[in-house]
Scaffold this active site. Sequence first.
Site, mmCIF file in Angstrom:
data_model
loop_
_atom_site.group_PDB
_atom_site.id
_atom_site.type_symbol
_atom_site.label_atom_id
_atom_site.label_comp_id
_atom_site.label_asym_id
_atom_site.label_seq_id
_atom_site.Cartn_x
_atom_site.Cartn_y
_atom_site.Cartn_z
ATOM 1 N N PHE A 82 0.838 -1.204 0.000
ATOM 2 C CA PHE A 82 0.000 0.000 0.000
ATOM 3 C C PHE A 82 0.873 1.255 0.000
ATOM 4 O O PHE A 82 0.676 2.180 -0.801
ATOM 5 C CB PHE A 82 -0.913 -0.024 1.237
ATOM 6 C CG PHE A 82 -1.836 1.155 1.371
ATOM 7 C CD1 PHE A 82 -3.178 1.047 1.038
ATOM 8 C CD2 PHE A 82 -1.376 2.370 1.859
ATOM 9 C CE1 PHE A 82 -4.044 2.131 1.180
ATOM 10 C CE2 PHE A 82 -2.218 3.464 1.994
ATOM 11 C CZ PHE A 82 -3.559 3.333 1.644
ATOM 12 N N CYS A 83 1.868 1.307 0.905
ATOM 13 C CA CYS A 83 2.722 2.496 1.023
ATOM 14 C C CYS A 83 3.700 2.615 -0.138
ATOM 15 O O CYS A 83 4.019 3.728 -0.577
ATOM 16 C CB CYS A 83 3.465 2.477 2.349
ATOM 17 S SG CYS A 83 2.395 2.707 3.793
ATOM 18 N N VAL A 84 4.197 1.498 -0.651
ATOM 19 C CA VAL A 84 5.056 1.552 -1.842
ATOM 20 C C VAL A 84 4.309 2.224 -2.993
ATOM 21 O O VAL A 84 4.817 3.134 -3.649
ATOM 22 C CB VAL A 84 5.524 0.140 -2.255
ATOM 23 C CG1 VAL A 84 6.234 0.181 -3.613
ATOM 24 C CG2 VAL A 84 6.452 -0.442 -1.199
#
Length: 329
Positions: A82-84
């Site tokens: 998600f953060c990537v």
Amino acid sequence: MTYRFSTPVKAAAATGLTAAVYRQMSDDFLGPLPTFQVLAAVPEVLAATWALMREALLAGNASRVDRELVAAAVSRANRCQFCVDAHATLLHALGAPKLAEVVVRDGTPTETRQAELVAWARASRSPGATGWTSPYRPEVTGTLLAFHFINRVVSALLDPDLLPGGLQRSPLVRSVGGWFSARAAREPKEAGRSLALLGAGTTAAPAWAEDSPVGVAYAALTDAAARGGDLLGDVARQTVTATVLWEDGRFPARPADWAVDLVRDVPGRDRVGTRIALLAAFAPSAISVGDVGLWRLSHPADADLVRLVAYGAITATDYVARALASAHL
């Protein structure tokens, strides 16, 4: 985008500190995104998480591309897809699309300084094994620590897909998303503005950032998130702390079995909570519906689940930060 175990308060219904944080996010970022809304059940953790990310990633004079690169690289090291995806999109927004796609593929940038930043971010997952420390200014170091915490919260409490069907993994979608968010991403932010959202802290700013708003925000987050440990007894907390120390960021091959083995000697009333905290520290996406269901038998409120996950996440994050403290001795 779906929340795994809760339904957080919507921005329109938020009140008090939560509403104040959401307003500042709307002014300074991309609004109250799910990354932060999932923490809304515990407003003091929400405010401190936002303050650390804002002061480290968005404000100050360090290169914003460098900081987004660090956010994406540490997210990759922590396996937070998600953060990537989110920070690759922001690299597109900052005019660095080739760099964004290198990070998504877990590659190494061709520019030496950027390659060093990526290697440094990756090494922080296991600071003991790699002899990790930081030569960088507080904004860059604070960004890395912010995402060690945020990655774990997101992986525990949110589904990994930012868009339906994983559309955010398309380079075209990331490019379009970057175009839409370019203005917000590039606007300069006044340092220190978020600190007004924080209560009076009891922990001094760390040595690596003692003269920076980043240090104040990090101290506030460690105070707020560590209070989740009060949900567990002494033996349980000691188990979490000792495991974080000796495992040094190692990914368990079979997280569910690993966690079961570690809590065998914990008092029965604390075994489920200790298991969730340990998974939050090491393999947060492995927290299951069954784990949460058992926890809610004695702790039905969303706030207690958020506090417990935040406690596991900050225990792992502060282990990384303590590598910096020892380097300053």
